[in-house]
Design a protein around this motif. Structure first.
Motif, PDB file in Angstrom:
ATOM      1  N   PRO A  66       0.818  -1.236   0.066  1.00  0.00           N
ATOM      2  CA  PRO A  66       0.068  -0.057   0.010  1.00  0.00           C
ATOM      3  C   PRO A  66       0.773   1.029  -0.003  1.00  0.00           C
ATOM      4  CG  PRO A  66       0.059  -1.020   2.313  1.00  0.00           C
ATOM      5  CD  PRO A  66       0.844  -1.785   1.393  1.00  0.00           C
ATOM      6  N   THR A  67       0.245   2.109  -0.723  1.00  0.00           N
ATOM      7  CA  THR A  67       0.970   3.767  -0.717  1.00  0.00           C
ATOM      8  C   THR A  67       0.553   4.121   0.544  1.00  0.00           C
ATOM      9  OG1 THR A  67       0.815   3.931  -3.046  1.00  0.00           O
ATOM     10  CG2 THR A  67       1.225   5.764  -1.810  1.00  0.00           C
ATOM     11  N   PRO A  68       1.519   4.703   1.521  1.00  0.00           N
ATOM     12  CA  PRO A  68       1.257   5.597   2.610  1.00  0.00           C
ATOM     13  C   PRO A  68       0.068   6.468   2.098  1.00  0.00           C
ATOM     14  CG  PRO A  68       3.449   5.387   2.608  1.00  0.00           C
ATOM     15  CD  PRO A  68       2.898   4.952   1.272  1.00  0.00           C
ATOM     16  N   VAL A  69      -0.999   6.984   3.076  1.00  0.00           N
ATOM     17  CA  VAL A  69      -2.269   7.748   2.687  1.00  0.00           C
ATOM     18  C   VAL A  69      -1.581   9.100   2.534  1.00  0.00           C
ATOM     19  CG1 VAL A  69      -2.682   8.336   4.961  1.00  0.00           C
ATOM     20  CG2 VAL A  69      -4.567   8.377   3.231  1.00  0.00           C
ATOM     21  N   ALA A  70      -0.608   9.596   3.363  1.00  0.00           N
ATOM     22  CA  ALA A  70      -0.168  10.991   2.865  1.00  0.00           C
ATOM     23  C   ALA A  70       0.474  11.114   1.568  1.00  0.00           C
ATOM     24  CB  ALA A  70       0.801  11.204   4.046  1.00  0.00           C
ATOM     25  N   GLU A  71       1.205  10.258   0.928  1.00  0.00           N
ATOM     26  CA  GLU A  71       1.734  10.137  -0.247  1.00  0.00           C
ATOM     27  C   GLU A  71       0.584   9.970  -1.216  1.00  0.00           C
ATOM     28  OE1 GLU A  71       4.429   7.476  -2.915  1.00  0.00           O
ATOM     29  OE2 GLU A  71       4.858   7.438  -0.918  1.00  0.00           O
ATOM     30  N   TYR A  72      -0.325   9.129  -0.913  1.00  0.00           N
ATOM     31  CA  TYR A  72      -1.557   8.879  -2.031  1.00  0.00           C
ATOM     32  C   TYR A  72      -2.134  10.121  -2.227  1.00  0.00           C
ATOM     33  CZ  TYR A  72      -5.377   6.794  -4.343  1.00  0.00           C
ATOM     34  OH  TYR A  72      -6.353   6.229  -5.316  1.00  0.00           O
ATOM     35  N   VAL A  73      -2.540  10.736  -1.280  1.00  0.00           N
ATOM     36  CA  VAL A  73      -3.582  12.052  -1.490  1.00  0.00           C
ATOM     37  C   VAL A  73      -2.664  13.378  -1.903  1.00  0.00           C
ATOM     38  CG1 VAL A  73      -5.104  11.499   0.308  1.00  0.00           C
ATOM     39  CG2 VAL A  73      -3.170  13.008   0.990  1.00  0.00           C
ATOM     40  N   ALA A  74      -1.291  13.243  -2.001  1.00  0.00           N
ATOM     41  CA  ALA A  74      -0.535  14.079  -2.612  1.00  0.00           C
ATOM     42  C   ALA A  74      -0.778  14.264  -4.041  1.00  0.00           C
ATOM     43  CB  ALA A  74       0.905  14.013  -2.222  1.00  0.00           C
ATOM     44  N   ARG A  75      -1.249  12.868  -4.487  1.00  0.00           N
ATOM     45  CA  ARG A  75      -1.163  12.913  -6.307  1.00  0.00           C
ATOM     46  C   ARG A  75      -2.520  13.182  -6.646  1.00  0.00           C
ATOM     47  NH1 ARG A  75       0.270   6.312  -5.745  1.00  0.00           N
ATOM     48  NH2 ARG A  75       2.339   6.444  -5.109  1.00  0.00           N
ATOM     49  N   ALA A  79      -4.456  14.906 -10.872  1.00  0.00           N
ATOM     50  CA  ALA A  79      -5.720  14.783 -11.241  1.00  0.00           C
ATOM     51  C   ALA A  79      -6.677  15.670 -11.113  1.00  0.00           C
ATOM     52  CB  ALA A  79      -6.239  13.495 -10.476  1.00  0.00           C
ATOM     53  N   ALA A  80      -6.411  16.815 -10.976  1.00  0.00           N
ATOM     54  CA  ALA A  80      -7.447  18.112 -10.863  1.00  0.00           C
ATOM     55  C   ALA A  80      -8.292  18.180 -12.010  1.00  0.00           C
ATOM     56  CB  ALA A  80      -6.652  19.345 -10.317  1.00  0.00           C
ATOM     57  N   ALA A  81      -7.526  18.319 -13.218  1.00  0.00           N
ATOM     58  CA  ALA A  81      -8.134  18.616 -14.612  1.00  0.00           C
ATOM     59  C   ALA A  81      -9.183  17.435 -14.811  1.00  0.00           C
ATOM     60  CB  ALA A  81      -7.207  18.491 -15.699  1.00  0.00           C
ATOM     61  N   ARG A  82      -8.959  16.225 -14.695  1.00  0.00           N
ATOM     62  CA  ARG A  82      -9.970  14.984 -15.024  1.00  0.00           C
ATOM     63  C   ARG A  82     -10.869  15.232 -13.907  1.00  0.00           C
ATOM     64  NH1 ARG A  82     -12.298  11.940 -18.152  1.00  0.00           N
ATOM     65  NH2 ARG A  82     -12.457   9.602 -17.362  1.00  0.00           N
ATOM     66  N   ILE A  83     -10.674  15.368 -12.616  1.00  0.00           N
ATOM     67  CA  ILE A  83     -11.758  15.495 -11.830  1.00  0.00           C
ATOM     68  C   ILE A  83     -12.847  16.473 -12.122  1.00  0.00           C
ATOM     69  CG2 ILE A  83     -12.301  15.953  -9.423  1.00  0.00           C
ATOM     70  CD1 ILE A  83      -9.502  14.770  -8.605  1.00  0.00           C
ATOM     71  N   ALA A  84     -12.274  17.523 -12.438  1.00  0.00           N
ATOM     72  CA  ALA A  84     -13.400  18.726 -13.111  1.00  0.00           C
ATOM     73  C   ALA A  84     -13.841  18.280 -14.266  1.00  0.00           C
ATOM     74  CB  ALA A  84     -12.354  19.869 -13.393  1.00  0.00           C
ATOM     75  N   GLU A  85     -13.383  17.567 -15.206  1.00  0.00           N
ATOM     76  CA  GLU A  85     -13.996  17.196 -16.389  1.00  0.00           C
ATOM     77  C   GLU A  85     -15.133  16.045 -15.904  1.00  0.00           C
ATOM     78  OE1 GLU A  85     -13.056  14.314 -20.234  1.00  0.00           O
ATOM     79  OE2 GLU A  85     -11.293  15.268 -19.019  1.00  0.00           O
ATOM     80  N   LEU A  86     -14.730  15.127 -14.816  1.00  0.00           N
ATOM     81  CA  LEU A  86     -15.757  14.129 -14.466  1.00  0.00           C
ATOM     82  C   LEU A  86     -16.987  14.893 -13.682  1.00  0.00           C
ATOM     83  CD1 LEU A  86     -13.513  11.292 -13.016  1.00  0.00           C
ATOM     84  CD2 LEU A  86     -14.978  11.196 -15.306  1.00  0.00           C
ATOM     85  N   THR A  87     -16.634  15.771 -13.022  1.00  0.00           N
ATOM     86  CA  THR A  87     -17.818  16.546 -12.473  1.00  0.00           C
ATOM     87  C   THR A  87     -18.731  17.426 -13.391  1.00  0.00           C
ATOM     88  OG1 THR A  87     -16.355  16.799 -10.226  1.00  0.00           O
ATOM     89  CG2 THR A  87     -18.202  18.490 -10.863  1.00  0.00           C
ATOM     90  N   ALA A  88     -18.171  17.902 -14.230  1.00  0.00           N
ATOM     91  CA  ALA A  88     -18.813  18.653 -15.458  1.00  0.00           C
ATOM     92  C   ALA A  88     -19.600  17.729 -16.007  1.00  0.00           C
ATOM     93  CB  ALA A  88     -17.916  19.266 -16.341  1.00  0.00           C
TER      94      ALA A  88
END
Length: 256
Positions: A66-75, A79-88
């Motif tokens: 497993p990736t440590p959660v602090a490292e995982y959420v830093a990623r 993905a911000a652009a992809r998240i905005a696209e999925l939200t739209a």
């Protein structure tokens, strides 16, 4: 029931409360701008489905470390652009009644998660992560955006947040801070749920720590996710900070 199953049950309860709140909105409420730039309330309501749908990754069990959660959420930032696209897309294609129905529809994944080991690792959007950590990050998304929605429509009663949901998100964010800036020079207290030591510097071992930051869980949630600034929260009396190393501004937010 495993810890993973219990965490999903907390998510399901909080999702139902949010669904009830969203169901009561008028068309004018949904068209109002949210506190997140570029998103109206309808889009933000649709966005929370990404957290609910993410629970499906609990079926993607892997033998990877497993990736440590602090490292995982830093990623997330990449993905911000992809998240905005999925939200739209969700806001355009999914009607508000369907958003409400899908938020309530967690029974199947709740039953499945109850049988998972606390050591289960899953593959999610940004890599491998412990199943319990994954559920906690999904719950964090739900709670953060419930608070955003409440602030978007201040004339309405806020979205209720359960004590177990607030406890899990408080501890998650405090743990991420401690992992990001490890040390023992500052004690960060968020009663009654969390207390961690962080920030490099002289180690404290006895008596009252010389550097203490203390706040309530909701304020901590907003600080750690960039909804409010540290200096402003101190000035408003929402944060009590003592000691020469107690300025957390350089280390916040831990999740944006």
């Amino acid at each position: 029931m495993s810890k993973v199953g219990a965490a999903v049950a907390v998510f399901a309860e909080q999702a139902t409360l949010l669904a009830d709140w969203l169901q009561a909105l008028s068309d004018d409420d949904r068209a109002a701008p949210s506190v997140l730039p570029g998103w109206d309330v309808r889009a933000l309501g649709a966005h929370v489905l990404l957290a609910r749908d993410g629970l499906a990754h609990l079926r993607d069990v892997t033998a990877d470390a497993p990736t440590p959660v602090a490292e995982y959420v830093a990623r997330y930032r990449t993905a911000a652009a992809r998240i905005a696209e999925l939200t739209a897309t969700a806001a355009a294609d999914i009607a508000p009644p369907e958003v409400v129905a899908r938020l309530r529809d967690t029974a199947e994944i709740t039953r499945y998660a109850a049988g998972l080991s606390d050591r289960t690792v899953v593959r999610a959007g940004s890599g491998s992560i412990g199943a319990l950590d994954w559920v906690d990050t999904r719950l964090l998304e739900l709670v953060v955006h419930a608070d955003d929605l409440s602030h978007s429509l201040p004339g309405r009663d806020p979205v209720p947040v359960t004590r177990p949901a607030l406890r899990a998100t408080t501890r998650l964010l405090a743990g991420i801070l401690a992992a990001r800036v490890p040390g023992h020079s500052v004690e960060v207290r968020v009663p009654p749920f969390a207390a961690v030591q962080a920030i490099p510097g002289p180690r404290h071992t006895r008596g009252t720590p010389p550097n203490v930051v203390e706040t309530d869980p909701l304020t901590w949630l907003r600080l750690a996710t960039g909804r409010i600034g540290f200096a402003a929260a101190v000035a408003a009396g929402q944060v009590r900070a003592s000691g020469g190393r107690s300025d957390l501004a350089p280390y916040l937010p831990v999740l944006a």
